[in-house]
Design a protein around this motif. Structure first.
Motif, PDB file in Angstrom:
ATOM      1  N   TYR A 258       8.402  -4.572   7.495  1.00 19.11           N
ATOM      2  CA  TYR A 258       7.094  -3.909   7.595  1.00 19.11           C
ATOM      3  C   TYR A 258       6.869  -2.978   6.398  1.00 19.11           C
ATOM      4  O   TYR A 258       5.791  -2.980   5.773  1.00 19.11           O
ATOM      5  CB  TYR A 258       7.011  -3.140   8.912  1.00 19.11           C
ATOM      6  CG  TYR A 258       6.040  -1.991   8.935  1.00 19.11           C
ATOM      7  CD1 TYR A 258       4.653  -2.199   8.901  1.00 19.11           C
ATOM      8  CD2 TYR A 258       6.496  -0.671   8.987  1.00 19.11           C
ATOM      9  CE1 TYR A 258       3.762  -1.129   8.921  1.00 19.11           C
ATOM     10  CE2 TYR A 258       5.632   0.397   9.011  1.00 19.11           C
ATOM     11  CZ  TYR A 258       4.259   0.168   8.983  1.00 19.11           C
ATOM     12  OH  TYR A 258       3.379   1.228   8.996  1.00 19.11           O
TER      13      TYR A 258
ATOM     14  N   ARG B 214       4.021  -3.362   3.548  1.00 13.62           N
ATOM     15  CA  ARG B 214       3.063  -2.269   3.361  1.00 13.62           C
ATOM     16  C   ARG B 214       3.057  -1.791   1.909  1.00 13.62           C
ATOM     17  O   ARG B 214       1.996  -1.489   1.340  1.00 13.62           O
ATOM     18  CB  ARG B 214       3.431  -1.101   4.291  1.00 13.62           C
ATOM     19  CG  ARG B 214       2.249  -0.181   4.576  1.00 13.62           C
ATOM     20  CD  ARG B 214       2.607   0.945   5.519  1.00 13.62           C
ATOM     21  NE  ARG B 214       1.399   1.612   5.944  1.00 13.62           N
ATOM     22  CZ  ARG B 214       0.640   2.385   5.182  1.00 13.62           C
ATOM     23  NH1 ARG B 214       0.978   2.587   3.909  1.00 13.62           N
ATOM     24  NH2 ARG B 214      -0.453   2.956   5.659  1.00 13.62           N
ATOM     25  N   SER B 215       4.253  -1.739   1.312  1.00 15.12           N
ATOM     26  CA  SER B 215       4.349  -1.334  -0.082  1.00 15.12           C
ATOM     27  C   SER B 215       3.625  -2.332  -0.994  1.00 15.12           C
ATOM     28  O   SER B 215       2.905  -1.943  -1.935  1.00 15.12           O
ATOM     29  CB  SER B 215       5.819  -1.222  -0.479  1.00 15.12           C
ATOM     30  OG  SER B 215       5.959  -0.908  -1.843  1.00 15.12           O
TER      31      SER B 215
ATOM     32  N   ALA C  52       1.153  -4.349  -0.122  1.00 15.60           N
ATOM     33  CA  ALA C  52      -0.292  -4.233   0.119  1.00 15.60           C
ATOM     34  C   ALA C  52      -0.867  -3.001  -0.576  1.00 15.60           C
ATOM     35  O   ALA C  52      -1.958  -3.054  -1.166  1.00 15.60           O
ATOM     36  CB  ALA C  52      -0.570  -4.170   1.617  1.00 15.60           C
ATOM     37  N   SER C  53      -0.129  -1.906  -0.558  1.00  7.23           N
ATOM     38  CA  SER C  53      -0.593  -0.682  -1.229  1.00  7.23           C
ATOM     39  C   SER C  53      -0.661  -0.896  -2.732  1.00  7.23           C
ATOM     40  O   SER C  53      -1.583  -0.413  -3.411  1.00  7.23           O
ATOM     41  CB  SER C  53       0.351   0.483  -0.916  1.00  7.23           C
ATOM     42  OG  SER C  53       0.350   0.763   0.459  1.00  7.23           O
TER      43      SER C  53
ATOM     44  N   LEU D 256      -3.723  -2.897  -3.467  1.00  9.49           N
ATOM     45  CA  LEU D 256      -4.914  -2.063  -3.318  1.00  9.49           C
ATOM     46  C   LEU D 256      -5.111  -1.175  -4.544  1.00  9.49           C
ATOM     47  O   LEU D 256      -6.248  -0.956  -4.995  1.00  9.49           O
ATOM     48  CB  LEU D 256      -4.777  -1.193  -2.055  1.00  9.49           C
ATOM     49  CG  LEU D 256      -5.995  -0.361  -1.641  1.00  9.49           C
ATOM     50  CD1 LEU D 256      -7.200  -1.286  -1.365  1.00  9.49           C
ATOM     51  CD2 LEU D 256      -5.696   0.493  -0.414  1.00  9.49           C
TER      52      LEU D 256
ATOM     53  N   ARG E  75      -7.754  -2.884   2.416  1.00  3.41           N
ATOM     54  CA  ARG E  75      -7.690  -1.618   3.153  1.00  3.41           C
ATOM     55  C   ARG E  75      -7.589  -1.887   4.655  1.00  3.41           C
ATOM     56  O   ARG E  75      -6.824  -1.242   5.379  1.00  3.41           O
ATOM     57  CB  ARG E  75      -8.920  -0.772   2.835  1.00  3.41           C
ATOM     58  CG  ARG E  75      -8.769   0.699   3.253  1.00  3.41           C
ATOM     59  CD  ARG E  75      -9.948   1.513   2.733  1.00  3.41           C
ATOM     60  NE  ARG E  75     -10.053   1.472   1.292  1.00  3.41           N
ATOM     61  CZ  ARG E  75      -9.308   2.190   0.455  1.00  3.41           C
ATOM     62  NH1 ARG E  75      -8.376   3.011   0.935  1.00  3.41           N
ATOM     63  NH2 ARG E  75      -9.479   2.118  -0.854  1.00  3.41           N
TER      64      ARG E  75
ATOM     65  N   LEU F 235      -4.030  -3.011   5.609  1.00  2.00           N
ATOM     66  CA  LEU F 235      -3.064  -1.923   5.794  1.00  2.00           C
ATOM     67  C   LEU F 235      -3.190  -1.308   7.189  1.00  2.00           C
ATOM     68  O   LEU F 235      -2.207  -1.079   7.880  1.00  2.00           O
ATOM     69  CB  LEU F 235      -3.272  -0.843   4.731  1.00  2.00           C
ATOM     70  CG  LEU F 235      -2.626  -1.099   3.366  1.00  2.00           C
ATOM     71  CD1 LEU F 235      -3.100  -0.078   2.344  1.00  2.00           C
ATOM     72  CD2 LEU F 235      -1.102  -1.050   3.479  1.00  2.00           C
TER      73      LEU F 235
ATOM     74  N   LEU G  56      -1.986  -3.853   9.770  1.00  2.14           N
ATOM     75  CA  LEU G  56      -0.527  -3.978   9.751  1.00  2.14           C
ATOM     76  C   LEU G  56       0.118  -2.801  10.489  1.00  2.14           C
ATOM     77  O   LEU G  56       1.055  -2.981  11.284  1.00  2.14           O
ATOM     78  CB  LEU G  56      -0.021  -4.021   8.306  1.00  2.14           C
ATOM     79  CG  LEU G  56       1.500  -4.189   8.117  1.00  2.14           C
ATOM     80  CD1 LEU G  56       1.957  -5.535   8.673  1.00  2.14           C
ATOM     81  CD2 LEU G  56       1.871  -4.049   6.645  1.00  2.14           C
ATOM     82  N   ASP G  57      -0.403  -1.590  10.245  1.00  2.00           N
ATOM     83  CA  ASP G  57       0.113  -0.405  10.935  1.00  2.00           C
ATOM     84  C   ASP G  57      -0.072  -0.536  12.446  1.00  2.00           C
ATOM     85  O   ASP G  57       0.834  -0.233  13.228  1.00  2.00           O
ATOM     86  CB  ASP G  57      -0.596   0.855  10.441  1.00  2.00           C
ATOM     87  CG  ASP G  57      -0.227   1.212   9.003  1.00  2.00           C
ATOM     88  OD1 ASP G  57       0.784   0.682   8.503  1.00  2.00           O
ATOM     89  OD2 ASP G  57      -0.960   2.011   8.383  1.00  2.00           O
TER      90      ASP G  57
END
Length: 799
Positions: A54, A58-59, A61-62, A65, A117, A120, A123-124
């Protein structure tokens, strides 16, 4: 005005009080049993996406972005491609073992995202909702009002009141937990909590949702966080009662392997593994729908131990049973049963740095214990258990002496890194048998009702430091360090005939030599010049002792090089240490008298003490000469003397100490001289050791009993010459009638425990053709033994 609490204080409180994952589970499991769960506690790990995966997604995806926000900006096709790649990466990272329903639910949340966005956020949300740990029970459950009043009140007093009420009435504790902070355990495991609970008379479930992230707001106060309990779905089983805690947004990376390892090392020892498996509290672990086995201790491992001990402490009395099965050399199964009275324990547990109140042994309460000892060098394969490696691994997994209260573990006692009984420190300080924590598999059992003073620290990291806690640890240390050690050594003496470890001996001799040298140096400074010539003889004797001691140690080292002579010469080492002990004690005794009388004219007691010291050192030197092959004279010479005068000289030498401690000595003897021909120094040492021994124990009793009047009685009779020495101190338990004469056996307080005085006295008596015994007639008042009898040979009498 009143205190106000910031919301983040709750997070700080939880992190401080719940120090590890197993402690968190432990608290939640205890709550299940306190609720009266009929099926115990079931912990289910539902993990669709590992936390590490996860965080990587997330990293990524960030990063995408951030790229999307730079100039020049990527086109729509490129952004759509990034989003599609991320969704594919998520789908590949999901664990199909979690079940199709869980996987589909996770994907459906992520698939709804139409931008990076949104991805993210999705996903959270999917991670927080899709990865959960559930702790379920079938206990009494909570009504809506109880959910609000009890669960939402940190430090709720309801259970504490009931526990104190039950204990006050002499009953058992109705709850395992009573502090009202166990619910904070959930925040250690995850940032979200959903409580689903119901009483048997509830039609619907009662639901409470908590987002611990809200408590991180540094400006918010506890009352600002809105947490509302509400009615949930209708129960499918109208009679059902119980509670399920659903913990989401997990804060650690959980894997099946990690849960299996935790089952083996932690959950297996969460409840007492020595209890019959059919009577143990039920705890079930489930990983993505599959049951994880929690190992059970195999009794075959215990049945193949090389030695064991068990016992109990009750009514102030310690009772211990010991068995030696296989110590590494041929011997039959040895069994010994030993007990210690509260009086003996009070003396044994004293520490120079902290005096333990005798009352602590009464307020400590009863407990029992059991442990099995393994010599890993001898540990081999066992039928139905495994080969040598498997058996050794199994013993290592269960190693340690654990503490249990009401069948539940008290942490951290028994953990691999925990040495709560200080066994490793002691084991490193002496050779011989390894009595460290890794060699034992054992448990100690206490109870909340029976041991109310043994209370956990708030953070569950051990018991609070109290006199009762010190007494518990001190008793267990005595059982292992002293009782078991002495039992092994005595078995050695009987069957292996090796009474002393030679490496240990050398260090002891050096220490005793230093003590004697320091004492003699100070004695010379205190003696007037006109007496120096007489003292020079003492100094010469000491120098000769040092020379002979060095030669004896060299002989021991030579013996060590030849294993075939080891057993024959082991007794040599014991003799060297015993005479070194005599020298140090005699010199220090004389020094004590001189220091108290420094600057005064020498009275009779000082001259008597110096004469005693001179006679003792003469014997010490002669005894050492028999070890020196180069010595011209290896024999000790007898001389004629009056026994009455000898005993009186010894008593005169201790007159000042008798007065200081209000000891009243009585010496009854014939009116005429009792002349004998013996080695005078040996007789002096026997009498000295018995008198000094009596004084120590009378002083010990005087410290505890203010109205106590110490008395020392000595009687000398003829035909044959028999010296009887008795006192009204605490006495000796009848079961120890022979143990008191063993080398290194002692019940004195720490720091004063040598265990050589009576051994040396009996050894001297044997050399003189005499006998030294402890009378087996118990005192009417104490039921213990108080009288030593030295019976000399009739042939020693000079007519």
């Amino acid at each position: 005005m009143s205190f106000r609490v910031n919301a983040r204080a709750v997070l700080e409180l939880g992190s401080e009080l719940i120090s590890s994952d197993i402690i968190a589970f432990y608290e939640l499991i205890k709550n299940a049993f306190d609720a009266g769960s009929k099926t115990g506690a079931t912990i289910s790990f539902n993990v669709v996406l590992r936390r590490n995966a996860y965080l990587r997604l997330r990293s990524k995806a960030s990063g995408n972005l951030a790229v999307a926000g730079k100039e020049p900006k990527p086109g729509k096709a490129a952004l759509a491609g990034m989003l599609a790649d991320l969704k594919v990466a998520v789908s590949k990272a999901l664990d199909p073992a979690a079940g199709k329903k869980s996987v589909d639910a996770f994907n459906s949340i992520v698939d709804k995202a139409t931008s990076l966005r949104e991805f993210l956020a999705a996903l959270d949300e999917a991670y927080a909702a899709g990865n959960t740990i559930e702790v379920a029970d079938t206990g009494s459950g909570m009504s809506l009002d109880e959910l609000v009043e009890n669960f939402l009140t940190i430090g709720t007093p309801s259970r504490k009141r009931e526990v104190e009420k039950a204990l006050g009435a002499g009953g058992t504790s109705p709850y395992l937990g009573e502090k009202g902070i166990g619910r904070l355990s959930s925040m250690r495991l995850g940032n979200r909590l959903t409580v689903v609970t119901a009483r048997s008379n509830d039609r619907r479930f009662n639901v409470l949702e908590v987002d611990w992230n809200k408590f991180a707001d540094i400006e918010a106060r506890v009352e600002d966080i809105d947490v509302e309990a509400k009615k949930g779905e209708i129960k499918s089983d109208a009679a059902f009662s119980g509670t399920t805690l659903v913990i989401g947004d997990l804060t650690e990376d959980w894997t099946e392997k990690r849960v299996e390892e935790m089952a083996r090392l932690e959950f297996a020892r969460l409840t007492d593994p020595f209890v019959d498996v059919r009577k143990r509290k039920r705890i079930a672990l489930v990983w993505n729908g599959t049951r994880v086995t929690i190992p059970v201790m195999n009794r075959l491992l215990l049945e193949n131990a090389h030695a064991k001990f068990s016992g109990k402490f009750s009514g102030g009395v310690l009772s211990v049973h010991m068995e030696a099965v296989r110590l590494g050399y041929p011997h039959p199964k040895e069994i010994d049963d030993v007990s210690r009275s509260s009086q003996e324990l009070a003396d044994l547990l004293q520490d120079a740095s902290h005096e333990l109140p005798a009352s602590a042994l009464q307020t400590l309460g009863p407990f029992d214990f059991e442990a099995y000892w393994y010599n890993r060098r001898l540990l081999g394969g066992i039928d139905q258990l495994g080969n040598q490696k498997e058996v050794r691994d199994l013993q290592r997994n269960w190693s340690g002496i654990m503490l249990f209260r009401d069948d539940f573990r008290v942490f951290p006692y028994g953990n691999e890194e925990d040495d709560w009984l200080g066994l490793d420190r002691k084991a490193l300080s002496r050779p011989g048998y390894v009595l460290n924590k890794a060699q034992f598999v054992g448990h100690v059992r206490i109870a909340r009702a029976k041991n109310p003073k043994l209370v956990d620290q708030t953070n569950r990291e051990g018991l609070r430091r109290t006199d009762e806690e010190r007494a518990l640890i001190g008793i267990l240390q005595h059982v292992i360090r002293d009782m078991l050690w002495d039992f092994f050594r005595e078995t050695d003496r009987k069957y292996k005939k090796a009474p002393i470890e030679l490496d240990d001996l050398k260090a002891d001799i050096d220490t005793l030599e230093t003590r004697a040298k320091n004492a003699l140096t100070k004695v010379r400074q205190l003696i007037p010049k006109e007496e120096r010539e007489s003292f020079d003889a003492l100094q010469h004797a000491f120098n000769e002792f040092r020379d002979l001691s060095s030669r004896a140690q060299m002989k021991i080292e030579q013996v060590e090089e030849d294993s075939r002579q080891m057993i024959d010469m082991a007794g040599v080492g014991l003799m060297v240490e015993s005479v070194a002990h005599e020298l140090a004690r005699a010199a220090e005794s004389a020094l004590g008298v001189l220091e108290r009388l420094h600057g005064q004219e020498f009275p009779t007691e000082v001259r008597s003490q110096l004469e005693t010291l001179r006679a003792e050192m003469k014997t010490v030197t002669k005894r050492l000469r028999v070890l020196d092959e180069l010595s011209v004279s290896g024999r000790q010479r007898s001389e004629t003397f009056d026994l009455v005068d000898l005993v009186q000289e010894v008593l005169d030498g201790h007159a000042a100490k008798f007065r200081r401690h209000a000891i009243k000595p009585s010496f009854k003897h014939p009116k005429h001289p009792v002349r004998v021909r013996l080695v005078k120094g040996m007789v002096v040492q026997i009498v000295q050791n018995l008198v000094i021994n009596s004084m120590y124990w009378m002083e010990t009793r005087a410290k505890r009993q203010t109205d106590y009047a110490p008395r020392l009685n000595i009687t000398l009779e003829e035909d044959p010459p028999t010296l009887t020495i008795s006192d009204n101190g605490p006495g000796i338990a009848p079961e120890n009638i022979e143990r008191v004469f063993r080398p290194f056996w002692s019940l004195k307080e720490r720091g004063k425990r040598r265990g050589l005085g009576l051994f040396v006295a009996r050894d001297h008596a044997k050399s003189l053709g005499a006998t030294l015994t402890l009378s087996d007639k118990p005192d009417r008042e104490t039921g213990r033994l108080h009288e030593f009898i030295l019976e000399l040979s009739e042939s020693a009498v000079v007519k």
